[in-house]
Design an enzyme around this catalytic site. Structure first.
Site, PDB file in Angstrom:
ATOM      1  N   GLU A  48       0.844  -1.210   0.000  1.00 14.89           N
ATOM      2  CA  GLU A  48       0.000   0.000   0.000  1.00 14.89           C
ATOM      3  C   GLU A  48       0.880   1.261   0.000  1.00 14.89           C
ATOM      4  OE1 GLU A  48      -3.432   1.819   3.044  1.00 14.89           O
ATOM      5  OE2 GLU A  48      -2.168   0.137   3.645  1.00 14.89           O
ATOM      6  N   LYS A 114      -9.300   2.412  -2.054  1.00 17.20           N
ATOM      7  CA  LYS A 114      -9.529   1.805  -0.743  1.00 17.20           C
ATOM      8  C   LYS A 114     -10.889   2.228  -0.185  1.00 17.20           C
ATOM      9  CE  LYS A 114      -7.124   1.335   3.735  1.00 17.20           C
ATOM     10  NZ  LYS A 114      -5.897   1.729   4.470  1.00 17.20           N
ATOM     11  N   CYS A 150      -5.459  -3.187   2.378  1.00 13.36           N
ATOM     12  CA  CYS A 150      -5.307  -3.194   3.834  1.00 13.36           C
ATOM     13  C   CYS A 150      -6.626  -3.406   4.583  1.00 13.36           C
ATOM     14  CB  CYS A 150      -4.612  -1.902   4.270  1.00 13.36           C
ATOM     15  SG  CYS A 150      -3.790  -2.029   5.886  1.00 13.36           S
TER      16      CYS A 150
END
Length: 215
Positions: A48, A114, A150
């Site tokens: 990330e 995300k 994540c």
């Protein structure tokens, strides 16, 4: 006639990016892409925010830094011949996003934003980023691959559920920049095993290494 099983050689590039040092980060990413290609890897996955480093914090408020990060992504595209690369960067549209670029053979194939932005402990992502709202599945080497970032993988109803149940993802790639915490690795392993069972899919999980001393 027996049907041959599909296979996909995945490289997990657990690199140590330096916050703000775009040139060094790009150099490290390009070198790793070359190594992966030489080893016959079909898709190499980076952590990330591996281009700008994590957490970039108030650098994210500088338009010039966002532009330079996008220029750095172009350099990585040029280095990605004959291989697929998933790499973390800052995307810019009506706002900025914590994003993953999917690059295939030198071309930007797609971008994932995300969904879940942590805002506790050392995390302050809601201050900087707009959350994404779309799942993503792409075909790589004949295998359907979902992409998440994540925190997204921690929720059973998160985007990977859509990617596996609706998009038919056989593999879900999750790129991370999670800080070290005692015994957290065991918790992550249990959670990832649960997500894999729920989606009946393979999970490819890559985290950064190194540390930010001030955090």
């Amino acid at each position: 006639m027996m049907q041959m099983a599909k296979s996909l050689r995945i490289g997990l590039a657990q690199i140590n990016s330096c916050v703000g040092d775009l040139d060094r980060n790009v150099s490290k990413i390009v070198k790793t892409i070359d190594e992966a290609r030489d080893k016959g890897v079909e898709i190499v996955c980076f952590p990330e925010m591996s281009i700008p480093g994590y957490p970039a914090e108030d650098l994210l408020l500088k338009p010039s830094f966002i532009r330079d990060n996008l220029d750095a992504l172009d350099e990585i595209k040029s280095a990605s011949k004959s291989i697929t690369v998933i790499v973390g960067f800052i995307d810019k549209g009506e706002d900025i996003f914590n994003a993953a670029a999917i690059i295939q053979d030198g071309e930007l194939m797609d971008v994932y934003h995300k969904h879940y932005l942590p805002n506790y402990g050392v995390f302050d992502e809601q201050r900087y980023f707009k959350h994404g709202d779309k799942a993503l599945v792409v075909s790589i080497g004949g295998v359907r691959v979902g992409v998440t970032i994540c925190e997204d993988i921690w929720y059973s109803q998160g985007p990977q559920r859509v990617e596996t149940t609706v998009g038919g993802a056989e593999v879900v790639v999750n790129i991370n920049a999670s800080p070290y915490q005692i015994d957290k690795d065991k918790q992550r392993e249990r959670m990832l095993a649960t997500r894999a069972k729920e989606g009946l899919s393979t999970l490819a999980y890559v985290n950064l290494i190194g540390g930010q001393d001030e955090l």
